[in-house]
Design a protein around this motif. Structure first.
Motif, PDB file in Angstrom:
ATOM      1  N   MET A 113       0.842  -1.164   0.000  1.00 55.30           N
ATOM      2  CA  MET A 113       0.000   0.000   0.000  1.00 55.30           C
ATOM      3  C   MET A 113       0.896   1.237   0.000  1.00 55.30           C
ATOM      4  N   ALA A 114       0.508   2.214  -0.746  1.00 59.91           N
ATOM      5  CA  ALA A 114       1.286   3.452  -0.850  1.00 59.91           C
ATOM      6  C   ALA A 114       0.517   4.587  -0.182  1.00 59.91           C
ATOM      7  N   TYR A 115       1.285   5.495   0.405  1.00 60.70           N
ATOM      8  CA  TYR A 115       0.690   6.665   1.043  1.00 60.70           C
ATOM      9  C   TYR A 115       1.212   7.916   0.358  1.00 60.70           C
ATOM     10  N   ALA A 116       0.355   8.869   0.181  1.00 54.29           N
ATOM     11  CA  ALA A 116       0.753  10.144  -0.416  1.00 54.29           C
ATOM     12  C   ALA A 116       0.460  11.255   0.586  1.00 54.29           C
ATOM     13  N   SER A 117       1.351  12.193   0.662  1.00 54.16           N
ATOM     14  CA  SER A 117       1.172  13.323   1.554  1.00 54.16           C
ATOM     15  C   SER A 117       0.828  14.556   0.739  1.00 54.16           C
ATOM     16  N   THR A 118      -0.171  15.268   1.191  1.00 53.63           N
ATOM     17  CA  THR A 118      -0.544  16.515   0.515  1.00 53.63           C
ATOM     18  C   THR A 118      -0.062  17.738   1.286  1.00 53.63           C
ATOM     19  N   GLN A 119       0.723  17.493   2.301  1.00 57.26           N
ATOM     20  CA  GLN A 119       1.228  18.580   3.131  1.00 57.26           C
ATOM     21  C   GLN A 119       2.358  19.301   2.408  1.00 57.26           C
ATOM     22  N   ASN A 120       2.277  20.604   2.404  1.00 52.59           N
ATOM     23  CA  ASN A 120       3.308  21.414   1.770  1.00 52.59           C
ATOM     24  C   ASN A 120       4.525  21.451   2.698  1.00 52.59           C
ATOM     25  N   THR A 121       5.684  21.109   2.185  1.00 51.96           N
ATOM     26  CA  THR A 121       6.882  21.068   3.022  1.00 51.96           C
ATOM     27  C   THR A 121       7.717  22.338   2.938  1.00 51.96           C
ATOM     28  N   ARG A 122       7.286  23.287   2.124  1.00 56.60           N
ATOM     29  CA  ARG A 122       8.010  24.555   2.057  1.00 56.60           C
ATOM     30  C   ARG A 122       7.811  25.319   3.355  1.00 56.60           C
ATOM     31  N   THR A 123       8.854  26.004   3.776  1.00 55.43           N
ATOM     32  CA  THR A 123       8.726  26.805   4.997  1.00 55.43           C
ATOM     33  C   THR A 123       8.149  28.172   4.638  1.00 55.43           C
ATOM     34  N   ARG A 124       7.188  28.574   5.381  1.00 56.99           N
ATOM     35  CA  ARG A 124       6.569  29.882   5.200  1.00 56.99           C
ATOM     36  C   ARG A 124       6.630  30.617   6.524  1.00 56.99           C
ATOM     37  N   SER A 125       6.550  31.913   6.444  1.00 54.36           N
ATOM     38  CA  SER A 125       6.474  32.651   7.703  1.00 54.36           C
ATOM     39  C   SER A 125       5.093  32.387   8.302  1.00 54.36           C
ATOM     40  N   ASN A 126       5.082  32.134   9.566  1.00 59.83           N
ATOM     41  CA  ASN A 126       3.843  31.806  10.252  1.00 59.83           C
ATOM     42  C   ASN A 126       3.286  33.069  10.895  1.00 59.83           C
ATOM     43  N   PRO A 127       2.168  33.579  10.402  1.00 59.18           N
ATOM     44  CA  PRO A 127       1.626  34.822  10.968  1.00 59.18           C
ATOM     45  C   PRO A 127       1.209  34.667  12.430  1.00 59.18           C
ATOM     46  N   LEU A 128       0.741  33.497  12.809  1.00 47.96           N
ATOM     47  CA  LEU A 128       0.372  33.291  14.207  1.00 47.96           C
ATOM     48  C   LEU A 128       1.594  33.340  15.112  1.00 47.96           C
ATOM     49  N   LYS A 129       2.696  32.788  14.623  1.00 46.41           N
ATOM     50  CA  LYS A 129       3.928  32.834  15.406  1.00 46.41           C
ATOM     51  C   LYS A 129       4.409  34.279  15.561  1.00 46.41           C
ATOM     52  N   ALA A 130       4.289  35.069  14.515  1.00 44.06           N
ATOM     53  CA  ALA A 130       4.689  36.477  14.573  1.00 44.06           C
ATOM     54  C   ALA A 130       3.824  37.244  15.577  1.00 44.06           C
ATOM     55  N   ILE A 131       2.534  36.956  15.570  1.00 42.27           N
ATOM     56  CA  ILE A 131       1.631  37.606  16.525  1.00 42.27           C
ATOM     57  C   ILE A 131       1.982  37.181  17.942  1.00 42.27           C
ATOM     58  N   TRP A 132       2.230  35.897  18.132  1.00 46.56           N
ATOM     59  CA  TRP A 132       2.600  35.376  19.451  1.00 46.56           C
ATOM     60  C   TRP A 132       3.880  36.034  19.952  1.00 46.56           C
ATOM     61  N   ASN A 133       4.887  36.135  19.086  1.00 45.69           N
ATOM     62  CA  ASN A 133       6.154  36.761  19.473  1.00 45.69           C
ATOM     63  C   ASN A 133       5.967  38.232  19.846  1.00 45.69           C
ATOM     64  N   ALA A 134       5.114  38.924  19.102  1.00 40.44           N
ATOM     65  CA  ALA A 134       4.839  40.327  19.419  1.00 40.44           C
ATOM     66  C   ALA A 134       4.133  40.445  20.769  1.00 40.44           C
ATOM     67  N   LEU A 135       3.222  39.531  21.040  1.00 35.19           N
ATOM     68  CA  LEU A 135       2.517  39.538  22.324  1.00 35.19           C
ATOM     69  C   LEU A 135       3.478  39.278  23.477  1.00 35.19           C
ATOM     70  N   ILE A 136       4.362  38.321  23.310  1.00 35.15           N
ATOM     71  CA  ILE A 136       5.352  38.017  24.350  1.00 35.15           C
ATOM     72  C   ILE A 136       6.249  39.229  24.599  1.00 35.15           C
ATOM     73  N   LEU A 137       6.697  39.873  23.517  1.00 36.30           N
ATOM     74  CA  LEU A 137       7.544  41.059  23.661  1.00 36.30           C
ATOM     75  C   LEU A 137       6.812  42.162  24.410  1.00 36.30           C
ATOM     76  N   ALA A 138       5.540  42.361  24.100  1.00 40.15           N
ATOM     77  CA  ALA A 138       4.757  43.388  24.787  1.00 40.15           C
ATOM     78  C   ALA A 138       4.615  43.053  26.268  1.00 40.15           C
TER      79      ALA A 138
END
Length: 72
Positions: A1-26
């Motif tokens: 049996m074969a499995y295929a992944s549809t998940q994109n493996t490219r790295t993108r900037s994560n907007p939620l992470k950016a918001i979280w980091n800004a909140l922590i800094l504040a």
């Protein structure tokens, strides 16, 4: 049996992470200017003998400063 992944493996900037980091800094900035933090820093800069004259030990400074807010 074969499995295929549809998940994109490219790295993108994560907007939620950016918001979280800004909140922590504040939050960190708020804590740094907080009067309690200043009081802790002032007490920690005293010598052990000076703290003893005030009836404190170095390990009790934070508990002393936050005694009215937190049960530590």
């Amino acid at each position: 049996m074969a499995y295929a992944s549809t998940q994109n493996t490219r790295t993108r900037s994560n907007p939620l992470k950016a918001i979280w980091n800004a909140l922590i800094l504040a939050m960190e900035t708020t804590c740094e200017v907080n009067g309690r933090t200043k009081r802790i820093n002032a007490l920690m800069s005293l010598s052990d003998a000076e703290l003893a004259r005030k009836g404190l030990r170095r390990e009790d400074v934070v508990r002393h400063v936050f005694a009215d807010r937190l049960y530590i």
